[in-house]
Enzyme design. Structure first.
Site, PDB file in Angstrom:
ATOM      1  N   CYS A  24     109.390  -3.861  11.654  1.00  0.00           N
ATOM      2  CA  CYS A  24     108.304  -2.981  12.100  1.00  0.00           C
ATOM      3  C   CYS A  24     108.557  -2.386  13.482  1.00  0.00           C
ATOM      4  O   CYS A  24     107.769  -1.564  13.956  1.00  0.00           O
ATOM      5  CB  CYS A  24     106.965  -3.724  12.078  1.00  0.00           C
ATOM      6  SG  CYS A  24     106.448  -4.129  10.396  1.00  0.00           S
ATOM      7  N   HIS A  68      98.126  11.861   9.380  1.00  0.00           N
ATOM      8  CA  HIS A  68      99.397  12.574   9.492  1.00  0.00           C
ATOM      9  C   HIS A  68      99.854  12.740  10.941  1.00  0.00           C
ATOM     10  O   HIS A  68     100.362  13.791  11.328  1.00  0.00           O
ATOM     11  CB  HIS A  68      99.344  13.919   8.754  1.00  0.00           C
ATOM     12  CG  HIS A  68      99.443  13.744   7.271  1.00  0.00           C
ATOM     13  ND1 HIS A  68      98.363  13.411   6.496  1.00  0.00           N
ATOM     14  CD2 HIS A  68     100.506  13.818   6.438  1.00  0.00           C
ATOM     15  CE1 HIS A  68      98.737  13.297   5.244  1.00  0.00           C
ATOM     16  NE2 HIS A  68     100.049  13.543   5.171  1.00  0.00           N
ATOM     17  N   GLU A 107      96.487  -2.031   6.247  1.00  0.00           N
ATOM     18  CA  GLU A 107      97.825  -1.451   6.387  1.00  0.00           C
ATOM     19  C   GLU A 107      98.477  -1.304   5.020  1.00  0.00           C
ATOM     20  O   GLU A 107      99.229  -0.372   4.764  1.00  0.00           O
ATOM     21  CB  GLU A 107      98.687  -2.358   7.268  1.00  0.00           C
ATOM     22  CG  GLU A 107      99.267  -1.646   8.426  1.00  0.00           C
ATOM     23  CD  GLU A 107     100.125  -2.528   9.285  1.00  0.00           C
ATOM     24  OE1 GLU A 107     100.014  -2.387  10.500  1.00  0.00           O
ATOM     25  OE2 GLU A 107     100.913  -3.343   8.758  1.00  0.00           O
TER      26      GLU A 107
END
Length: 118
Positions: A24, A68, A107
């Site tokens: 990550c 986005h 998530e």
């Protein structure tokens, strides 16, 4: 009465405070799901705790900041863990939606953080 509305957004992020060997640490993306739960009395005239359209209107500007985008570039989300995103949403939503009692940030479908202001 408690009500919940779900929102979704797509975003990229990386976790800068994990070891460089952690996957990550690299840039990657998620299809996030946010649940906003409100707690309050039902208005006897409208039959609502709050009109879901009013909830959408209140949360819409925050959603636009997230959808986005690279979350690391959003002010206050330099370390955009699910936990930090939940607190970020709470801090900006609670002042306009006093009935807010819980924020959940998924998530993935299998992992999430939830924050109730404590």
């Amino acid at each position: 009465m408690k009500i919940t509305q779900t929102f979704t957004f797509e975003a990229a992020h990386r976790l800068p405070n994990v070891p460089t060997t952690h996957k990550c640490h690299r840039m990657h993306g998620h299809s996030y799901r946010v649940e906003l739960q409100l707690d309050g009395p039902v208005d006897p005239t409208t039959g609502f705790v709050i009109d879901f359209f009013d909830l959408e209107k209140a949360f819409g500007p925050l959603l636009e900041q997230l959808d986005h985008h690279t979350l690391n570039d959003v002010a206050g989300l330099e370390n955009p863990t699910a936990e930090n995103i939940a607190v970020w949403i709470w801090d900006r939503t609670k002042p306009v939606l006093n009935e807010l009692c819980l924020v959940k940030v998924f998530e993935t479908p299998l992992c999430w953080a939830e924050y109730d202001g404590k």
